[in-house]
Design an enzyme around this catalytic site. Structure first.
Site, PDB file in Angstrom:
ATOM      1  N   ARG A   1      11.757  25.514  29.591  1.00 14.08           N
ATOM      2  CA  ARG A   1      10.425  24.944  29.385  1.00 14.08           C
ATOM      3  C   ARG A   1       9.456  26.040  28.990  1.00 14.08           C
ATOM      4  O   ARG A   1       9.838  26.895  28.199  1.00 14.08           O
ATOM      5  CB  ARG A   1       9.993  24.099  30.583  1.00 14.08           C
ATOM      6  CG  ARG A   1      10.213  24.775  31.931  1.00 14.08           C
ATOM      7  CD  ARG A   1       9.757  23.908  33.048  1.00 14.08           C
ATOM      8  NE  ARG A   1       8.308  23.788  33.033  1.00 14.08           N
ATOM      9  CZ  ARG A   1       7.626  22.960  33.803  1.00 14.08           C
ATOM     10  NH1 ARG A   1       8.245  22.184  34.660  1.00 14.08           N
ATOM     11  NH2 ARG A   1       6.315  22.925  33.758  1.00 14.08           N
TER      12      ARG A   1
ATOM     13  N   ALA B   1      10.228  29.936  29.330  1.00 13.04           N
ATOM     14  CA  ALA B   1      11.470  30.249  28.614  1.00 13.04           C
ATOM     15  C   ALA B   1      11.258  30.211  27.099  1.00 13.04           C
ATOM     16  O   ALA B   1      11.745  31.085  26.372  1.00 13.04           O
ATOM     17  CB  ALA B   1      12.560  29.258  29.014  1.00 13.04           C
ATOM     18  N   HIS B   2      10.519  29.202  26.615  1.00 22.32           N
ATOM     19  CA  HIS B   2      10.297  29.106  25.166  1.00 22.32           C
ATOM     20  C   HIS B   2       9.455  30.279  24.657  1.00 22.32           C
ATOM     21  O   HIS B   2       9.751  30.863  23.623  1.00 22.32           O
ATOM     22  CB  HIS B   2       9.667  27.761  24.807  1.00 22.32           C
ATOM     23  CG  HIS B   2      10.678  26.660  24.695  1.00 22.32           C
ATOM     24  ND1 HIS B   2      11.206  26.029  25.784  1.00 22.32           N
ATOM     25  CD2 HIS B   2      11.310  26.135  23.606  1.00 22.32           C
ATOM     26  CE1 HIS B   2      12.093  25.134  25.384  1.00 22.32           C
ATOM     27  NE2 HIS B   2      12.178  25.172  24.065  1.00 22.32           N
ATOM     28  N   LYS B   3       8.423  30.596  25.397  1.00 21.43           N
ATOM     29  CA  LYS B   3       7.558  31.713  25.004  1.00 21.43           C
ATOM     30  C   LYS B   3       8.377  33.008  24.984  1.00 21.43           C
ATOM     31  O   LYS B   3       8.312  33.805  24.039  1.00 21.43           O
ATOM     32  CB  LYS B   3       6.395  31.815  25.997  1.00 21.43           C
ATOM     33  CG  LYS B   3       5.358  32.864  25.671  1.00 21.43           C
ATOM     34  CD  LYS B   3       4.132  32.661  26.567  1.00 21.43           C
ATOM     35  CE  LYS B   3       3.047  33.685  26.281  1.00 21.43           C
ATOM     36  NZ  LYS B   3       3.353  35.007  26.811  1.00 21.43           N
TER      37      LYS B   3
END
Lengths: 208, 295
Positions: A32, A35-37
């Site tokens: 989420r 993690a994506h950043k």
């Protein structure tokens, strides 16, 4: 209800259309906001140097996500006396927050499916076309129900992000979802948004 | 004074468990009634059926209805003479223990250092605790609401007049901005939702009261007949938007609307919409002497 096995190939992805109900079986990875950043900054745009075990995690993710599925989920997890993790509650989180990152992550890792709730925007829809991939919508809030489909927790990466934000590798059986964005440029969310905006216009013009 | 020393930590853990794992009956009833309005086989109807299965399973297994166990919002109505410091400590200890037992997900993240505390204890504001003193002969009542982040994110505040929406400083204008908020939320707040609307106040009191009004049961109307009428009209018109459960499209977008009117400054006219997801978790415990009752 169509049975889909992960990893998913392009032919299966292209055969999926908005409105299709599916049951997903195989290994997926939760990811989420943090993690994506982190994935985009460290491995795609490379604006942040890898730290600690980042490189090893990256190698593992490349294998897991190639043809794989990302699940926007921050679970409630318990740990038993043998040190094994169990998912107790694991519904989808709102996906639109990953809109700046999702298409890049899909293309970089060859992610075939993204599961979440609430739908995503134009950039991700384009990412679905190019990868190709689809967006699967799970029922928001149905956390105990969806956790039942998690047969095994294989492991966890980046636990320092916190339990909800870590990348959990899970094996699911018949995880239920609906395709709401497909690889052909169709989005149920764009349709509902446009139709509801038109009704809103009419309602705003009504006298009180 | 002696009863003020009573330790209620275990009873508060039970309050948290019940709130996180058992949806109130009035909410479940509304969801059940909504199923019949959705077309057989539609994604909207399937979503509602899954929601109801999930409610049942969570109750049986004593696991969280939603993995986002939300912001814990406590309203404590304490009899004169009780120590609010002691109650705060008991609530915080109960929260940490409930998290250990997986009734709650660790949800308190330090926004500056980006670290999850792991036990749902942040600064003084997490969990959020509001104290209200009542007469010494009244019972102690602790209310708890868990409000998830998905629905919190789609809440909105408008400063009227709003030129774009043609919303003036009157109830007609209020109606317009509330409908706009529902349209903008789409399915992202986990529709079907419940709307808490505050009219007036300053920016912060308006948000606070728009949530506080959600402690009321579904169907409880504002005592002012005109506001009661607007509450019903907003629910009905929000459902005409066709957003439906999860934003799949459908008849059921909003289950209920609650309005509260506040004082405002001559210069300000805020309308604040707090969106509550279908996982509308709120419970209370009532302590009379040695007796503890849960609602």
């Amino acid at each position: 209800m169509r049975e889909i096995t992960i990893p998913i190939d392009d032919e299966v992805i292209r055969s999926l259309h908005v409105g299709d109900s599916v049951a997903l079986t195989g290994i997926m990875v939760t990811a989420r906001d943090a993690a994506h950043k982190w994935m985009v900054e460290t491995f795609i745009k490379k604006t942040r140097p890898p730290q600690g075990e980042d490189e090893q995690v990256y190698e593992a993710l490349k294998k897991l996500l190639n043809g794989g599925v990302i699940y926007h989920c921050g679970p409630v997890v318990s740990k038993d006396e043998n040190g094994e993790y169990h998912f107790l509650a694991a519904g989808p989180t709102t996906s639109i927050r990953e809109e700046p990152y999702q298409a890049d992550v899909m293309k970089h890792f060859n992610v075939k499916g993204v599961i979440g709730k609430g739908g995503m925007g134009a950039k991700t829809l384009q990412g679905c076309r190019e990868t190709p991939g689809v967006y699967f919508h799970a029922v928001g809030g149905a956390a105990t129900f969806l956790a039942q489909t998690v047969e095994k927790v294989h492991g966890v990466y980046k636990l320092e992000f916190g339990v909800p934000e870590a990348l959990w590798v899970i094996e699911v059986k018949e995880f239920p979802a609906v395709v709401t964005m497909d690889a052909h440029g169709q989005s149920q969310h764009a349709i509902v948004d446009a139709a509801s905006r038109q009704v809103l216009e009419e309602l705003l013009n009504k006298p009180y | 004074m002696e009863r003020a020393m009573r330790d209620l930590t275990n009873e508060i853990i039970e309050l948290i468990r019940r709130t996180s794992t058992r949806l109130p009956a009035d909410v479940e009833e509304r969801l059940r009634a909504a199923i019949e309005k959705e077309a057989p086989g539609s994604a909207a109807r399937n979503a509602l059926e899954t929601i109801l299965k999930n409610i049942e399973l969570s109750r049986q297994k004593s696991t969280p209805i939603c993995q986002d166990t939300g912001t814990p919002i406590f309203y404590v109505h304490y009899p004169e003479g009780w120590s609010t410091r002691a109650l705060r400590e008991q609530i915080r200890n109960a929260m940490a223990e409930a998290t250990k037992r997986s009734y709650m997900r660790p949800n308190a993240v330090d926004a500056i250092y980006d670290r999850n505390t792991g036990n749902n204890l942040g600064g003084d504001d997490f969990p959020y605790i509001h104290f209200e003193e009542v007469d010494a002969d009244q019972p102690l009542v602790i209310e708890l609401m868990l409000k998830g982040g998905g629905c919190e994110n789609v809440g909105r505040q408008y400063s009227l007049p709003d030129n774009e929406l043609g919303a003036d400083r009157d109830l007609a204008g209020v109606r317009k901005v509330v409908l706009d908020a529902v349209q903008k939320a789409q399915g992202q707040g986990c529709a079907p939702g419940i709307l808490g609307v505050a009219i007036g106040g300053d920016r912060s009191s308006s948000y606070l009261k728009s949530k506080e009004v959600l402690f009321e049961k579904i169907g409880v109307r504002n005592p002012d007949p005109e506001l009661a009428k607007l509450e019903e009209r907003l629910t009905e018109e929000a459902n005409q938007l066709g957003i439906g459960p999860m934003g799949f499209g459908g008849q059921t977008t909003v289950l209920d609307t609650k309005i509260v009117g506040l004082s405002r400054l001559p210069a300000s006219y805020f309308v604040t919409v707090s969106y509550m997801c279908w996982a509308y978790r709120r419970r209370k415990m009532i302590v009379r002497g040695d007796q503890v009752e849960y609602e």
